[in-house]
Design a protein around this motif. Structure first.
Motif, PDB file in Angstrom:
ATOM      1  N   ILE A 249      60.905  -0.963 -52.061  1.00  0.00           N
ATOM      2  CA  ILE A 249      60.734  -1.141 -53.506  1.00  0.00           C
ATOM      3  C   ILE A 249      62.068  -1.309 -54.218  1.00  0.00           C
ATOM      4  O   ILE A 249      62.146  -1.966 -55.264  1.00  0.00           O
ATOM      5  N   LYS A 250      63.139  -0.748 -53.664  1.00  0.00           N
ATOM      6  CA  LYS A 250      64.436  -0.853 -54.321  1.00  0.00           C
ATOM      7  C   LYS A 250      64.829  -2.300 -54.610  1.00  0.00           C
ATOM      8  O   LYS A 250      65.532  -2.585 -55.583  1.00  0.00           O
ATOM      9  N   THR A 251      64.406  -3.233 -53.768  1.00  0.00           N
ATOM     10  CA  THR A 251      64.776  -4.642 -53.951  1.00  0.00           C
ATOM     11  C   THR A 251      63.602  -5.489 -54.442  1.00  0.00           C
ATOM     12  O   THR A 251      63.672  -6.714 -54.404  1.00  0.00           O
ATOM     13  N   LEU A 252      62.527  -4.845 -54.918  1.00  0.00           N
ATOM     14  CA  LEU A 252      61.328  -5.583 -55.312  1.00  0.00           C
ATOM     15  C   LEU A 252      61.624  -6.657 -56.356  1.00  0.00           C
ATOM     16  O   LEU A 252      61.215  -7.817 -56.206  1.00  0.00           O
ATOM     17  N   SER A 253      62.320  -6.305 -57.419  1.00  0.00           N
ATOM     18  CA  SER A 253      62.540  -7.271 -58.495  1.00  0.00           C
ATOM     19  C   SER A 253      63.369  -8.470 -58.017  1.00  0.00           C
ATOM     20  O   SER A 253      63.080  -9.620 -58.379  1.00  0.00           O
ATOM     21  N   ILE A 254      64.354  -8.211 -57.186  1.00  0.00           N
ATOM     22  CA  ILE A 254      65.202  -9.293 -56.681  1.00  0.00           C
ATOM     23  C   ILE A 254      64.402 -10.195 -55.744  1.00  0.00           C
ATOM     24  O   ILE A 254      64.474 -11.432 -55.825  1.00  0.00           O
ATOM     25  N   ARG A 255      63.640  -9.570 -54.851  1.00  0.00           N
ATOM     26  CA  ARG A 255      62.837 -10.354 -53.914  1.00  0.00           C
ATOM     27  C   ARG A 255      61.803 -11.217 -54.632  1.00  0.00           C
ATOM     28  O   ARG A 255      61.609 -12.393 -54.300  1.00  0.00           O
ATOM     29  N   MET A 256      61.100 -10.627 -55.604  1.00  0.00           N
ATOM     30  CA  MET A 256      60.036 -11.363 -56.289  1.00  0.00           C
ATOM     31  C   MET A 256      60.576 -12.590 -57.008  1.00  0.00           C
ATOM     32  O   MET A 256      59.942 -13.656 -57.019  1.00  0.00           O
ATOM     33  N   GLU A 257      61.747 -12.469 -57.603  1.00  0.00           N
ATOM     34  CA  GLU A 257      62.341 -13.612 -58.293  1.00  0.00           C
ATOM     35  C   GLU A 257      62.656 -14.745 -57.318  1.00  0.00           C
ATOM     36  O   GLU A 257      62.336 -15.912 -57.567  1.00  0.00           O
ATOM     37  N   ARG A 258      63.282 -14.402 -56.192  1.00  0.00           N
ATOM     38  CA  ARG A 258      63.648 -15.433 -55.217  1.00  0.00           C
ATOM     39  C   ARG A 258      62.402 -16.041 -54.580  1.00  0.00           C
ATOM     40  O   ARG A 258      62.310 -17.268 -54.388  1.00  0.00           O
ATOM     41  N   GLN A 259      61.431 -15.211 -54.249  1.00  0.00           N
ATOM     42  CA  GLN A 259      60.226 -15.716 -53.598  1.00  0.00           C
ATOM     43  C   GLN A 259      59.440 -16.633 -54.528  1.00  0.00           C
ATOM     44  O   GLN A 259      58.923 -17.669 -54.107  1.00  0.00           O
ATOM     45  N   GLU A 260      59.346 -16.264 -55.806  1.00  0.00           N
ATOM     46  CA  GLU A 260      58.647 -17.144 -56.742  1.00  0.00           C
ATOM     47  C   GLU A 260      59.381 -18.469 -56.920  1.00  0.00           C
ATOM     48  O   GLU A 260      58.759 -19.543 -56.957  1.00  0.00           O
ATOM     49  N   GLN A 261      60.684 -18.396 -57.024  1.00  0.00           N
ATOM     50  CA  GLN A 261      61.476 -19.621 -57.156  1.00  0.00           C
ATOM     51  C   GLN A 261      61.218 -20.558 -55.974  1.00  0.00           C
ATOM     52  O   GLN A 261      61.016 -21.765 -56.144  1.00  0.00           O
ATOM     53  N   ASN A 262      61.210 -20.005 -54.759  1.00  0.00           N
ATOM     54  CA  ASN A 262      60.923 -20.816 -53.573  1.00  0.00           C
ATOM     55  C   ASN A 262      59.507 -21.379 -53.609  1.00  0.00           C
ATOM     56  O   ASN A 262      59.269 -22.531 -53.236  1.00  0.00           O
TER      57      ASN A 262
END
Length: 384
Positions: A249-262
């Motif tokens: 969860i610590k990296t949830l916000s960062i991951r979600m942004e990159r995954q959505e962009q992709n």
């Protein structure tokens, strides 16, 4: 005094709404794994707050507080899997109770409803909760409306506010599976839902390395009922798995942004491939749920389903992908491609699958954090 603070979402991913925990005085930055089944009492009638890990464990408790803060809930409960969470949820209902459920759900949910809960005399009606008149399904024994939005795998979108208004008018619970968007992009409780479900295995964990499930509730009454159920049936999440989800969860916000962009880039790329017939992604303006998604969510997520020209093409793609892995599950940093007909929805009757559009030409992508050019190159060679 350790008072709750209303932090921004990325900060909540690290601490929840409280920087420190009352059960740890070591200053550890990574919350400890309390790998203990039982806890000693200082004396008769005197407890540390922890008795036995089936009831509660400090690591699980900390995780629950973090997830609760992300969903703006009253309480969150962590389970050994997403299906364990849904199974426990169904214990709120008794024989003769009726539930209106979305018709395009994860196959495991349908399997539970049709083979376990129906056996226990709970009744279900499946509806297109994004298009049907929900009120036409309501009867005196109806107790809840159960939806996924977006749905798995056809990415249908339900208006949560509208459905919540119906539930409130008729005195029903509104249950929303929020796995696909995660609390980073959508908060159903803020839109009127009573209970939110997550398969924590997916975006919350984010690394395809452990199983977990969550129920987040909006009231003390629901919390008390579900706390009794989780301690009675013993399906709480183990300490080490709780720690893994906390770390994810610590990296949830960062991951979600990159995954959505992709995902947006891949959806646009697929639109121009002659072998692709349809793309089901709420982030495309052509998707029927695009405007509703914009009104109730902060993003579109990274789940994408597409239809190819024939079954042979689908089979070839699954055998040709290299960087992208042909595997079940979703939400991790690695991009996965899934064949719903034989994997996630294999136990759904064929007629029902086909009615929902799940055929032998349907493929589902869970898009990860890889370089977008590498992902497109892999799809390009697989679609040749």
């Amino acid at each position: 005094m350790n008072k709750p603070v209303n932090y921004g979402f990325p900060t909540k991913c690290l601490y929840g709404n409280q920087i420190t925990s009352s059960c740890d005085n070591t200053g550890a930055i990574s919350f400890p794994i309390y790998q203990s089944a039982t806890f000693a009492h200082p004396g008769l009638g005197n407890s540390t707050g922890y008795d036995y890990s089936r009831l509660q464990n400090p690591t699980r408790e900390h995780l629950e507080k973090v997830v609760c803060s992300l969903e703006n809930g009253y309480d969150a409960l962590a389970f050994s899997s997403g299906m364990a969470a849904i199974a426990a949820l169904m214990e709120l209902f008794k024989p003769g109770d009726h539930i209106i459920s979305g018709n395009d759900l994860y196959g495991g949910s349908i399997r539970l409803f049709d083979n376990i809960n129906r056996k226990n005399l709970i009744e279900f009606d499946y509806a297109d909760t994004g298009r049907d008149d929900i009120t036409s399904y309501i009867k005196p024994s109806t107790k809840a409306i159960y939806v996924e939005t977006p749905t798995n795998p056809m990415m249908n979108v339900t208006d949560i506010r509208k459905t919540a208004a119906i539930a409130k008018e008729y005195g029903l619970l509104l249950i929303v599976d929020n796995t696909f968007l995660s609390p980073y992009f959508q908060n159903p409780l803020d839109l009127g839902a009573d209970i939110v479900i997550h398969s924590g295995t997916k975006f919350l964990g984010g690394h395809n390395d452990t199983l977990a499930g969550f129920l987040v509730v909006n009231s003390e009454a629901l919390s008390e009922k579900l706390r009794f159920i989780i301690k009675t049936i013993g399906s709480g999440l183990a300490p080490f798995d709780s720690w893994l989800i906390l770390r994810g969860i610590k990296t949830l916000s960062i991951r979600m942004e990159r995954q959505e962009q992709n995902a947006i880039e891949i959806a646009r790329w697929l639109q121009h491939n002659p072998k692709v017939r349809n793309i089901y992604f709420p982030g495309l303006p052509t998707h029927p749920g695009y405007e509703i998604s914009k009104s109730q969510s902060r993003g579109f997520g990274s789940m994408l389903t597409f239809e190819v020209e024939d079954a042979e093409t689908a089979s070839l793609i699954l055998s040709r992908v290299k960087l992208i892995r042909f595997a079940e599950s979703l939400g991790g940093v690695e991009t996965l491609i899934t064949y719903p007909m034989t994997q996630t929805h294999a136990d759904v009757p064929q007629a029902e699958r086909e009615r929902n559009g799940i055929t032998d030409t349907i493929l589902r992508l869970s898009i990860g954090i890889e370089d977008i050019d590498d992902l497109i190159d892999d799809l390009s060679q697989a679609l040749q």
